[in-house]
Enzyme design. Sequence first.
Site, mmCIF file in Angstrom:
data_model
loop_
_atom_site.group_PDB
_atom_site.id
_atom_site.type_symbol
_atom_site.label_atom_id
_atom_site.label_comp_id
_atom_site.label_asym_id
_atom_site.label_seq_id
_atom_site.Cartn_x
_atom_site.Cartn_y
_atom_site.Cartn_z
ATOM 1 N N VAL A 182 -23.586 1.231 3.964
ATOM 2 C CA VAL A 182 -22.574 1.834 4.824
ATOM 3 C C VAL A 182 -21.452 0.833 5.103
ATOM 4 O O VAL A 182 -20.278 1.192 5.184
ATOM 5 C CB VAL A 182 -23.214 2.338 6.135
ATOM 6 C CG1 VAL A 182 -22.145 2.753 7.139
ATOM 7 C CG2 VAL A 182 -24.141 3.508 5.851
ATOM 8 N N ALA A 183 -21.811 -0.444 5.237
ATOM 9 C CA ALA A 183 -20.810 -1.475 5.507
ATOM 10 C C ALA A 183 -19.798 -1.572 4.369
ATOM 11 O O ALA A 183 -18.634 -1.919 4.585
ATOM 12 C CB ALA A 183 -21.480 -2.829 5.715
ATOM 13 N N ASP A 190 16.991 19.870 -15.092
ATOM 14 C CA ASP A 190 17.825 20.992 -15.473
ATOM 15 C C ASP A 190 19.272 20.640 -15.133
ATOM 16 O O ASP A 190 19.534 19.643 -14.457
ATOM 17 C CB ASP A 190 17.370 22.236 -14.700
ATOM 18 C CG ASP A 190 17.809 23.522 -15.357
ATOM 19 O OD1 ASP A 190 18.465 23.441 -16.406
ATOM 20 O OD2 ASP A 190 17.510 24.591 -14.810
ATOM 21 N N ASP A 219 11.009 27.956 -16.959
ATOM 22 C CA ASP A 219 10.657 26.567 -16.662
ATOM 23 C C ASP A 219 9.213 26.414 -16.183
ATOM 24 O O ASP A 219 8.707 25.289 -16.098
ATOM 25 C CB ASP A 219 11.585 26.006 -15.565
ATOM 26 C CG ASP A 219 13.031 25.980 -15.987
ATOM 27 O OD1 ASP A 219 13.288 25.579 -17.132
ATOM 28 O OD2 ASP A 219 13.904 26.374 -15.188
ATOM 29 N N ASP A 236 14.258 26.101 -12.339
ATOM 30 C CA ASP A 236 14.451 27.177 -11.378
ATOM 31 C C ASP A 236 14.045 28.544 -11.912
ATOM 32 O O ASP A 236 13.848 29.468 -11.143
ATOM 33 C CB ASP A 236 15.912 27.234 -10.911
ATOM 34 C CG ASP A 236 16.892 27.358 -12.079
ATOM 35 O OD1 ASP A 236 16.433 27.465 -13.229
ATOM 36 O OD2 ASP A 236 18.110 27.347 -11.830
ATOM 37 N N ASP A 259 -10.359 0.898 13.289
ATOM 38 C CA ASP A 259 -9.563 0.645 12.087
ATOM 39 C C ASP A 259 -8.687 1.806 11.650
ATOM 40 O O ASP A 259 -7.662 1.599 10.996
ATOM 41 C CB ASP A 259 -10.489 0.277 10.919
ATOM 42 C CG ASP A 259 -10.799 -1.213 10.920
ATOM 43 O OD1 ASP A 259 -10.239 -1.918 11.768
ATOM 44 O OD2 ASP A 259 -11.602 -1.645 10.083
ATOM 45 N N GLU A 287 -17.830 -7.592 7.304
ATOM 46 C CA GLU A 287 -19.046 -6.903 7.729
ATOM 47 C C GLU A 287 -20.229 -7.256 6.830
ATOM 48 O O GLU A 287 -21.368 -7.361 7.298
ATOM 49 C CB GLU A 287 -18.823 -5.385 7.721
ATOM 50 C CG GLU A 287 -17.817 -4.900 8.759
ATOM 51 C CD GLU A 287 -17.365 -3.470 8.507
ATOM 52 O OE1 GLU A 287 -16.679 -2.919 9.376
ATOM 53 O OE2 GLU A 287 -17.681 -2.918 7.429
ATOM 54 N N GLU A 304 -15.498 4.280 5.303
ATOM 55 C CA GLU A 304 -15.630 5.652 5.798
ATOM 56 C C GLU A 304 -14.301 6.263 6.238
ATOM 57 O O GLU A 304 -14.087 7.465 6.138
ATOM 58 C CB GLU A 304 -16.613 5.694 6.972
ATOM 59 C CG GLU A 304 -18.052 5.382 6.604
ATOM 60 C CD GLU A 304 -18.311 3.875 6.549
ATOM 61 O OE1 GLU A 304 -19.398 3.487 6.098
ATOM 62 O OE2 GLU A 304 -17.415 3.106 6.958
ATOM 63 N N ASN A 328 -14.319 -5.084 5.403
ATOM 64 C CA ASN A 328 -15.628 -4.784 4.813
ATOM 65 C C ASN A 328 -16.325 -6.069 4.378
ATOM 66 O O ASN A 328 -17.551 -6.188 4.452
ATOM 67 C CB ASN A 328 -15.465 -3.854 3.610
ATOM 68 C CG ASN A 328 -15.315 -2.400 4.028
ATOM 69 O OD1 ASN A 328 -14.942 -2.125 5.162
ATOM 70 N ND2 ASN A 328 -15.594 -1.480 3.125
#
Length: 961
Positions: A333-334, A380, A686, A682, A781, A751, A338, A748
């Site tokens: 998870v670290a 165009d 196209d 347009d 964060d 961590e 997330e 990260n």
Amino acid sequence: MSPDGVEREAISHRTAGTTPWPDTGPPSDGAALATGPPPAARLSDPSDPTVQSLPVSDVFAALDGSPRGLTHGEATARQTRYGRNELPRVRQAHLWQRLIAQFTDLFAVVLLVSSAITFLAYGLERPRDPATIQLAVAIFAVVLLNAGIGFAQEYSAERTAESLQAMVPHTCRVLRDGEPGELPARDLVPGDVVLLEAGDAVPADCRLVEAHEVAVNNAALTGESDSVARVAEQVPVGPPLEARNCVFMGTDVVGGTGKAVVSATGTATEFGRIFRLTAAAPRQRTPLQHQVAAMARRVAGVALTTGAVLFAVRVPSGQPFVNTFVFSLGVMVALVPEGLPATLSVSLAIGVRRMARRHALVKQLLAVEALGSTSVVCTDKTGTLTQAEMTVVQVWANGVSHAVAGVGYRPVGEIVDAGCVRNLLRTAALCSNARLVPPTGRDGWRVLGDTTEGALLVAAMKAGLDPAQEETGSPRVTEYPFDSVRKLMSTVHRAADGTYIACVKGAPLELLARCKTIDREGTRKPFTEASRAEVVTAADAMAAQGLRVLAVAGRQTSSPHPGPGDVESELTLLGLAGMYDPPRPEVREAVDACRTAGIRVVMVTGDHPLTAEAVARRVGIVRGPSPSVVTGAQLDALNDDGVDALLAGSAELLLCRVGPEHKMRVVTAFQRLGEVVAVTGDGANDAPALKHADIGVAMGASGTDVAREAAVMVLLDDSFASITAAVGLGRSVYRNIRKFLIYLFSHNIAELVPILAATFAGFPLVPITAVQILAIDLGSDVLPALALGAEPAEADVMDSPPRPRRERLFSTSVMGRIMFLGGIQAIGVCAVFFWHIHASGIPYGAFTKNDPVYREAITMVQAGIVVSQFFNALAVRTDRQSVFRAGLLTNPWLLAAGGFGIALMAAISYTPPLQTVFNTAPLAAADWAVLAAFGALLLAAEEARKWVVRRHGVRSKGGRR
């Protein structure tokens, strides 16, 4: 450049109705008409192109129809056979499908699996630890939060998508059982007789059987903005869109009245063919989609591998199996950012809102960033580079060229020596079927009918004339419409004194051949060879400027209804009018900005090469003497290798007279060459290229629904300058994405490293828990990352070339900064953790989760990461420039977000309920001072790195200064 060459493409194409005099001559191109099947024959396929070669008397038989129209019974039977006259509706994913798609992201899958395993671990462990179930619920909540934010942003961004069905008019007028009536267009069937008049949208593909001055605008199918004449007579077999006796679904009748037999409906129409081509074109993934997917795979792989390795290391040491498993999940998870999906979605949504303020509406979030990597723009011409408003800029009369001021249909501007050209402009205005409409509401001055004739009306008003008053004073009694054989239009008017005057305009070379005299200051002089040479020289000079040139002449006639041979002979030449569709004033600067930014601009148009080159030079797309001008027919003669060589070898390239297949082939070729391609358009023609391009850009004001549906971006003002502005914003978004990636991934490391250090040092507990990591990732964060994503674009954003298509999101420079900043944070938090543990004097084996010293230590780690991230956010705002020079207060949202994160950390440290959830303890003032010192050290180190980079003149590959 010959004016005749220009006029073959540029003359006002007034409608040719049923010819009012016998036409015994050959067709204009000298080709023999196809005989076609005998009257009694039936075409097996109503859309068979040979229907164009049939005489009017055979059309009803060939299409199994009748001049009285179908009976209601026949129409019902045919609808069973051919189906409704409508296109399949675009299938939109259900809301629940869009929501489920948010959970298929690789990060979401990893987190969902982690949450499920954590729930399982909670059920297996004895005794059960409440922290385990808290972790499981927290991880699942993260997934739900990310999915909710992503769904809301994408649903909001795509709310402007419009239905293709709107292209088909809702009702039309038909003959059924001999009686005219109105019915839904979807109920039309082959063989129906449709009644058409100016202002109608053509409801199906039809063959005309009666045409009275009919003119249509085929821009939606061909890309050409000029109205084109339509006749009822048979024409040689050829490409359907070139058949002058056919009209097509999705186009508009701009003049005259007519009657036509339906030859094809629904997907069998030319419009339906383009619809099928569009549906078959795959929607391209943006560069960011590829890079985020690759990043997710790498991060997920590293997270799973690291968790597995740590699990394998800790199990043999005697740690409980379930606890070790939960520990390994915490490590995983670290490593998973997330908050990244939510941050990415919101950052892109900020870009969407900024682009909307610059008149660019983006329907897909990821398209915002893709714009920033654009390396080729296939644009165009009409309406995008130009104003789509023909304007007379020169009038030649009495041997002198008179400049005309003013742009567009607004009749404001001066004509130099207007008295000398008033008779010419009065004659041109009388010989016109267009009408100028004053502004109403949000609409400005508009022209109903042919735009070239509208430009002449505007010029007449600038000369002090009132076209409506002139028409009233000299009412029209006879008209001979323009056709492609004569290249002239003539009208006869009754003057106030009872005499009759003829007004003629058309292609210069055609009209000069019919002139006997020339007007010189109100006096008719013989039209000598010297006079003719003078006029041709003047016409050539106008044509060399890229102007469309019309010649205007007149004469008196004794009869109100003379034959065309009488009207268009022995004329008095009044002069020439030169006009063009003026470029938008902001386009040249925008094209220059693209050049500076290393973006190649290629004009792709259905218009004539001479007109295209003239416009390209005016706006700066072409600067050299010899650009590569290639037509669709020339592209057809090349294989794929030849097309690739052409695109790669031509610095200045104009692609003219191209169809939908050509445009899509060019886009595909550019993509093979590694380019990121933006395409503007347009019309329905196209749509395939718009969908196949990396970025399809449709016109919002003048574009068709099918083009807007196929595109991912809609220009609300139709201006090329808005594309350039959007590219700059897209580049800014990409730079901002890299900023918050550096910001998110650097912590990260902070961590993960303490966890690894504790494992190999033999410490039995983790220095930071998974719940604490989630609190940092989502609580402290996300807001600063969003603030970084909202950083305004820098002045130099368009001063560097676009990044390569295959450039990685995590470039060497980005990874270097992540490791540099993350390493400093990791050293700091490891130092405070182990200093706190060692200072207690307690052996490692004696520590438990509830030990006050341990709780203080992990609180120091969490607070250390939060505080250092505050300084980190300031550090990553620039690559080279000092943050102090950029200004600490220039992004107040970033300071506020960082302050919120520190306040949240303080609440986690000091409030008992949160202490229970996160297993934290209150920190002393000295602890905060130490953490602030580490954060300041990080900022100082980054400033020193930038100073070294600036001193050595090394530009970061991240793209920032």
